[in-house]
Design an enzyme around this catalytic site. Structure first.
Site, PDB file in Angstrom:
ATOM      1  N   ASN A  90      -4.294   6.542  -0.641  1.00 50.98           N
ATOM      2  CA  ASN A  90      -3.576   6.573   0.488  1.00 50.98           C
ATOM      3  C   ASN A  90      -2.683   8.046   0.670  1.00 50.98           C
ATOM      4  O   ASN A  90      -2.951   8.469   1.688  1.00 50.98           O
ATOM      5  CB  ASN A  90      -2.767   5.580   0.850  1.00 50.98           C
ATOM      6  CG  ASN A  90      -3.590   4.313   1.333  1.00 50.98           C
ATOM      7  OD1 ASN A  90      -4.716   4.514   1.504  1.00 50.98           O
ATOM      8  ND2 ASN A  90      -2.827   3.160   1.556  1.00 50.98           N
ATOM      9  N   GLU A  92      -6.012  -0.141  -6.986  1.00 48.93           N
ATOM     10  CA  GLU A  92      -4.952   0.635  -7.836  1.00 48.93           C
ATOM     11  C   GLU A  92      -3.971  -0.455  -8.505  1.00 48.93           C
ATOM     12  O   GLU A  92      -3.464  -1.238  -7.823  1.00 48.93           O
ATOM     13  CB  GLU A  92      -4.309   1.420  -6.747  1.00 48.93           C
ATOM     14  CG  GLU A  92      -5.032   2.742  -6.219  1.00 48.93           C
ATOM     15  CD  GLU A  92      -4.461   3.587  -5.124  1.00 48.93           C
ATOM     16  OE1 GLU A  92      -4.882   4.580  -4.944  1.00 48.93           O
ATOM     17  OE2 GLU A  92      -3.660   3.114  -4.530  1.00 48.93           O
ATOM     18  N   SER A 129       0.946  -1.208   0.042  1.00 47.67           N
ATOM     19  CA  SER A 129      -0.078  -0.115  -0.053  1.00 47.67           C
ATOM     20  C   SER A 129       0.764   1.155  -0.041  1.00 47.67           C
ATOM     21  O   SER A 129       0.226   2.334  -0.361  1.00 47.67           O
ATOM     22  CB  SER A 129      -0.983  -0.127   1.338  1.00 47.67           C
ATOM     23  OG  SER A 129      -0.212  -0.151   2.315  1.00 47.67           O
TER      24      SER A 129
END
Ligand code: 3HC
Length: 681
Positions: free
Chosen positions: A484, A446, A413
């Site tokens: 994020n 993503e 991430s």
């Protein structure tokens, strides 16, 4: 013939108006003209006794042309066309395949008969565009299914299968799959000379609701939470109420038109219509044409038996793709499998899937303890602990066991995908597939394109995400990728404000009032304050809360205390910790800050980070950033996402707001504002 219409007369005097306007026969001007011409022709032809309206290609009319709503209407408008059709004194049969949606279904409801193949679906999805069915749908559907059912159908917007539509009376007959035209023509022959039923003439299904305003009040109250911030549901309810209360059909139609116009002019609908196209735009990659060949993904390996990898595995199982789930220990593997089984069984208990569907999914999992089990996989998704060294080690081992050509994906991430790829001899086959928790539910993926990821692998990852029912957003490598990274700014500013004396509750409430389901502190408490990767370099409230063993909802509370039912309450302990950290860092109180200012202070920096993401070419386009925020963080869709929202506010105002916070605005933001331009137009 017209550009998109073919008009033929079949035996027995059946005029067939066939429309073929790819991709979805949207009821734009070209389609309207073609239907108008066909209907006039057959209305005037004495040899034609009945008319069939049918479409070619993949679907019946899938709605009004959404792009046209931004422009003045061109005649024949939908209403003019529908009035023309309704005035024809020959029976008209709508023949439906694919999806009859929005104005497509509304057109069918004007016809006297509706026939559909079993695979067809029909619905009124206007609510998701911030609109209501504005071509008679709010007046006709209740006349067929009653007000309660009509409300449910229009508020959910979800299409119903033809078999269900038959049960509800929305369609009259099912056709043979593949034999729609013949069956529709045959039906038309049987109705010649008979009185043609018109939905507008019916009262039987709406009369019982007349004089019962409580139906609508209850419905609004029951759904208050879900409707928060949206304008369309309220207007849909009013329009349906009008269908029951106003006996005169044309007066009901006038009320519908008024309520529709109000929505069409609303910023909420503008945002939601923008979002409709934004979501479809993400698939378009300028340097990777749609024709780029993709690799077949039939078998997938998922590594790491935690919650994240379990959700990822379920996403593949739900799409019917076999998964080999690999964990380091028997215990972790058993736990991971048990969680997946339990989640599916819960879904079955709630009636969301049948026991047979559960069994089919579970039969597709192969548990394994050794990476060697992945030798034949087409794609391997790694979701182990978020540490670069651990990921590199896994990738080096995968490179050794995976067959040549297999794609290696990381669910990292925020780590450097290129560094991870460098642990393999095939960086061109390495890609990021960043799912959002819970991965089987959240629609954002993503797709992270490394410096050396091949076009074929990117195209495959994008297509695969779609196959999983997700929306892929392409990101280049950077810390945190798109969602994020930009939303991290909201958290950082929330931390700043809380240290300046605002309570977590004040901040959360302002963000909730803006339209988020949860504020940043509620979210941190839910996720857990001990999640790795915050990378704090100074003393923080979150750090001190963790030191005090307050990990959030899962242990001892966090920013809030929680009662036995899990309800959040202000926490005196957290307040003390916040005050201590502020004192230690010498942060002065901010004084009075309004809700509007809180929103600006938390969300302008998100826009600013979005501008940087664009400037650095991490995201292809501003609308991709909006899709990532909406689907990854539940940014309220009725504002269009951060970039569209900023355009609506005016970028100059955002620049000034950032300056007032001593935050340097991104160059792209300053330049775009200076030109008087916008990100999303
Ligand atoms: N208007 C304009 N363009 C449309 C459209 C519409 N109603 N529906 C689909 N398109 C376009 C898409 O933008 C896409 O274009 P692209 O290829 O350039 O990206 C293309 O058609 C294919 O669409 P999808 O990628 O969505 O194709 P799918 O096969 O996945 O889905 C669908 C097909 C289920 C029909 C889906 O496109 C859909 O849900 N469309 C919208 C349906 C809708 O909302 N209808 C109501 C419109 S509002 C209305 O009718 C108002 C009336 O009450 C007055």
């Amino acid at each position: 013939m017209s550009e998109v219409g073919t008009y033929t007369v079949e035996d027995g005097g059946i005029g067939v108006v066939a429309i073929d306007h790819p991709p979805v026969n949207a009821l734009g001007i070209v389609t309207r003209r073609a239907i108008d011409a066909g209907c006039r022709k057959f209305a005037d032809d004495d040899a034609v006794k009945a008319i069939v309206l049918i479409c070619g290609g993949r679907t019946f009319i899938a709605g009004a042309d959404i792009a046209e709503f931004d422009h003045p209407p061109i005649a024949p408008t939908i209403h003019q066309l529908f009035d023309l059709i309704e005035a024809i004194d020959k029976p008209i049969v709508a023949a439906i395949h694919g999806t009859a949606l929005g104005a497509g279904l509304e057109l069918a409801l004007i016809c006297n008969y509706r026939i559909a193949v079993p695979s067809a679906r029909v619905g009124l999805p206007e609510v998701s565009l911030g609109l209501l069915p504005g071509a008679g749908g709010t007046q006709r559907l209740p006349r067929i299914v009653g007000v309660e059912r009509a409300l449910e159908l229009m508020i959910s917007g979800a299409p119903v299968p033809a078999t269900k539509a038959l049960e509800l009376g929305i369609i009259d007959v099912l056709a043979e799959e593949g034999g729609l035209r013949e069956d529709a023509v045959a039906l038309a022959r049987t109705v010649i000379g008979k009185p043609a039923p018109r939905v507008r003439d019916r009262q039987d299904m709406v009369a019982p609701a007349r004089g019962h305003p409580e139906i609508y009040a209850d419905f609004l109250q029951k759904n208050a939470r879900a409707f928060r911030g949206f304008k369309a549901p309220g207007n849909i309810v009013k329009a349906v109420e009008a269908a029951a209360e106003i006996e005169d059909f044309d007066a009901g139609m006038a009320r519908e038109a008024e309520l529709f116009a109000e929505l069409l002019a609303s910023p909420e609908s503008a945002a939601q219509r923008y979002y409709f196209f934004a979501e479809r735009e993400t698939a378009k990659i300028p340097d990777i044409p749609r024709s780029t060949p993709t690799v077949a993904i039939d078998t997938v390996g998922v590594i790491g038996g935690g919650a994240m990898s379990g959700g990822i595995a379920m996403s593949f199982l739900d799409a019917g793709i076999a998964v080999t789930l690999v964990e380091a220990s028997r215990e972790a593997l058993d736990r991971g499998l048990a969680v997946i089984r339990e989640k599916y069984q819960n879904s079955a208990q709630k009636g969301r899937m049948t026991p047979a569907q559960v069994d089919r999914r579970l039969a597709l999992i192969t548990p394994a303890l050794d990476l060697a089990a992945l030798a034949e996989a087409d794609l391997i998704v790694e979701a182990v602990v978020e540490e670069e060294s651990a990921k590199k080690e896994v990738f080096a081992r995968l490179d050794a066991v995976a067959r040549p050509g297999a794609i290696l994906a990381s669910n990292t991430s925020f780590l450097d995908l290129d560094a991870i790829a460098s642990a393999t001899g095939r960086p061109d086959r390495v890609v990021g597939l960043h799912f959002f928790p819970p991965a089987n539910v959240m629609r954002l993926v993503e797709v992270v394109r490394g410096a050396r990821t091949s076009a074929e692998v990117v195209a495959t990852a994008m297509a695969l995400a779609k196959k999983l029912g997700k929306v892929p957003v392409l990101s280049r490598v950077c810390a945190g990728f798109i969602a994020n990274r930009i939303m991290g700014e909201r958290g950082r500013q929330a931390d700043r404000l809380v240290l300046q004396g605002l309570t977590p509750h004040e901040i959360d409430r302002a963000i909730q009032d803006f339209g988020f389901a949860m504020g940043p502190f509620q979210m941190m408490d839910l996720v857990g304050l001990d999640v790795p990767g915050r990378g704090d370099t100074e003393r923080t409230v979150a750090g001190d809360l963790v030191k005090a063993d307050r990990l959030g909802q899962k242990r001892n509370g966090g920013y809030y205390d929680y009662d036995d039912q899990g309800a959040a309450m202000p926490s005196p302990v957290a307040a003390r910790i916040i005050a201590d950290v502020a004192r230690a860092r010498g942060i002065a109180a901010a004084g009075q800050v309004s809700s509007e200012q809180i929103v600006a202070r938390l969300l302008y920096p998100v826009v600013n980070e979005g501008a940087k993401v664009l400037e650095e070419h991490v995201a292809i386009r501003a609308s991709d950033i909006d899709v990532a925020a909406i689907l990854g963080y539940n940014w309220p869709v009725f504002t269009g996402g951060p970039m569209f929202w900023a355009d609506m506010i005016g970028l100059r105002k955002v620049v000034d707001g950032l300056a007032a916070q001593d935050i340097e605005p991104a160059k792209l933001l300053v330049d775009t504002a200076a030109r008087g331009a916008a990100f999303t137009r």
